[in-house]
Scaffold this active site. Structure first.
Site, PDB file in Angstrom:
ATOM      1  N   ALA A 116      56.887  47.403  46.668  1.00 26.92           N
ATOM      2  CA  ALA A 116      55.893  47.878  45.715  1.00 26.92           C
ATOM      3  C   ALA A 116      54.493  47.432  46.102  1.00 26.92           C
ATOM      4  O   ALA A 116      54.212  46.248  46.171  1.00 26.92           O
ATOM      5  CB  ALA A 116      56.247  47.347  44.329  1.00 26.92           C
ATOM      6  N   CYS A 117      53.611  48.395  46.322  1.00 23.06           N
ATOM      7  CA  CYS A 117      52.254  48.104  46.780  1.00 23.06           C
ATOM      8  C   CYS A 117      51.222  48.742  45.855  1.00 23.06           C
ATOM      9  O   CYS A 117      51.567  49.475  44.946  1.00 23.06           O
ATOM     10  CB  CYS A 117      52.053  48.628  48.200  1.00 23.06           C
ATOM     11  SG  CYS A 117      53.293  48.046  49.379  1.00 23.06           S
ATOM     12  N   THR A 118      49.957  48.453  46.097  1.00 18.36           N
ATOM     13  CA  THR A 118      48.848  49.088  45.386  1.00 18.36           C
ATOM     14  C   THR A 118      47.820  49.536  46.417  1.00 18.36           C
ATOM     15  O   THR A 118      47.436  48.752  47.289  1.00 18.36           O
ATOM     16  CB  THR A 118      48.192  48.117  44.387  1.00 18.36           C
ATOM     17  OG1 THR A 118      49.182  47.581  43.511  1.00 18.36           O
ATOM     18  CG2 THR A 118      47.125  48.836  43.569  1.00 18.36           C
TER      19      THR A 118
END
Length: 489
Positions: free
Chosen positions: A21-23
């Site tokens: 999970a990244c941004t």
């Protein structure tokens, strides 16, 4: 068979653990203060998974075909492979999981933002999990081969169409002409859009692209993107309703409301004042926005460091690891990177990768110029066990100590790193001035200046980190002494 395929799609799209999970933050050059293009992302996975900064020299022909470490995906060795850098997992020896970097043609990639495509789309066209391309392969396959950002999009698109995508992802490409962002729609469907120059874009583990204009040069897609959606009831043409890529191929689930929406909402409200959107209504978030004030590298760094500070949703200040809103900056971030392209400067100094090891809120961003040819050794070391030599673990150990008492220790670390970043920015200006004065007549000397700057900056950052670690240990020792003092009468 159809029921099995549908079940597999549902599992892949709704039950997958968001481990990668990244941004992502993208900013056009008319939306930045200095006229640069910015591509940025936090790579979130596991705190013990050390990242290594790898320099890949140019090759007349690569020694071997690419073979993924994640599945059975392969790709032929590149002819005339370009020089490039990557941020690779320690156990890949730089051959895969490259994540981010620039090549010698001036193309930068950030790969990937994990996204989840819709269950109906995946029932019709599942991910090719065994032999399709995924995060492990993208940067190391694409960067040695492409000379423009658009060429990178087209090459990745062709691979998805032919060999399939092994998972859902979004990938950013940048060069001196702009930023492109590609998203998967299913196992073989995809679309990409060139970021409007005066806008910024934010993504947090969800497909965000919506509008598709098939005959517009700022859009690219798989040839059957719309017809496939029509044939499988993902999109039904109605009068006045245009094809919407997000509605056809992405998903909005209950998990998005707390895991993804708050991150996008927070960044959009941080950069654009006066928005009326509500945090739990992600379907209504704009895709592209104009910032209230033109953005800087520092603005992007603060965005990547955000953890809802100053609100009741800050998990660190409130000592609440069960906080339902997933923050942008998490402890399990492996590295945070910002790719900056300043078209008016020579590639060697005009393309810079700012990278922070570990948790962005407790780390320091160090600039690495595209012209660097000698990577400081500490950046190339480390594995999944703590050590005293690798840069990764020196930063990570300080972060671990700071997390034991956030409210007391985090401000100490953050203040010191903020001052370091400000001082480094001044030194960058001096270096760039020196480089511009000599790079045409004395190219080797100019390149040496970059390598010397990088080594000195990394050395200084590690010295500061060592001092901060001792500062926190001194305070912890005193506090422990007071807690278990057992002093007599």
């Amino acid at each position: 068979m159809k029921k099995i395929t549908l079940l597999s799609a549902l599992i892949a799209s709704t039950l997958s653990v968001p481990s990668f999970a990244c941004t992502t933050i993208l900013v056009g050059n008319q939306a930045t203060k200095d006229g640069s293009f910015i591509v940025a992302r936090n790579e979130d996975y596991q705190a013990n998974n050390t990242k290594q900064f790898i320099y890949h020299p140019a090759e007349a022909k690569q020694k071997a075909d690419f073979k993924s470490n994640a599945n059975d995906f392969t790709y032929p060795a590149a002819e005339h492979a370009l020089e490039y850098t990557s941020l690779s997992d320690y156990d890949t020896k730089g051959t895969s999981m490259g994540e981010a970097g620039f090549n010698s043609a001036g193309v930068g990639i950030s790969a990937t933002e994990t996204i989840y495509n819709g269950s109906k789309a995946l029932a019709a066209d599942p991910y090719v999990t065994k032999t399709g391309i995924g995060e492990d392969a993208i940067e190391n396959v694409i960067l040695p081969r492409v000379h423009t950002a658009k060429e990178g999009v087209e090459l990745l698109g062709k691979i998805i169409e032919k060999q399939g995508a092994s998972e859902g992802f979004g990938v950013a490409f940048v060069d001196k002409t702009g930023i492109w962002y590609l998203e998967t729609g299913s196992g073989h469907q995809w679309m990409a859009q060139k970021l409007p120059a005066d806008k910024y874009f934010v993504s947090a583990n969800q497909g965000r692209l919506s509008t598709y204009k098939p005959h517009n040069p700022d859009y690219l897609a798989s040839p059957t993107l719309v017809s496939f959606a029509e044939n499988h009831a993902l999109y039904t043409p109605v009068t006045g309703e245009a094809f919407n890529f997000h509605k056809a191929y992405s998903q909005d689930t209950q998990n998005d409301v707390t895991y993804n929406y708050p991150r996008v909402w927070t960044l959009q409200h941080m950069y654009t004042q006066g928005l009326k959107t509500k945090i739990d209504q992600g379907q209504n978030f704009p895709v592209f926005l104009t910032p209230t004030h033109k953005l800087t590298i520092n603005d992007v760094e603060q965005g990547l460091r955000n953890h809802y500070q100053g609100t009741s949703h800050d998990p660190y200040a409130n000592n609440n690891p069960k906080e339902p809103y997933r923050p942008i900056s998490v402890f399990r971030t492996q590295e945070s990177h910002i790719l900056q392209v300043r078209p008016s400067l020579p590639i060697a100094i005009g393309e810079t990768e700012y990278m922070a090891y570990g948790m962005s809120a407790l780390s320091v961003y160090i600039p690495y110029y595209q012209g660097m040819t000698q990577v400081p050794k500490a950046l190339t070391l480390g594995n999944d066990k703590a050590d005293d030599q690798s840069a990764n673990w020196q930063f990570r150990k300080l972060q671990t100590l700071a997390m034991t008492n956030w409210n007391e220790f985090a401000p100490i670390v953050q203040k010191a790193y903020q001052q370091f970043e400000q001082q480094t920015a001044v030194k960058q200006q001096a270096l760039e001035k020196q480089y511009l004065a000599i790079y045409k007549k004395e190219p080797k000397k100019a390149q040496a200046l970059i390598n010397q700057f990088e080594q000195k900056t990394v050395d200084d950052a590690l010295t500061l980190t060592h001092d901060l670690t001792n500062t926190l240990l001194t305070k912890m020792t005193h506090d422990t002494d007071m807690l278990y003092h057992f002093e007599g009468a």
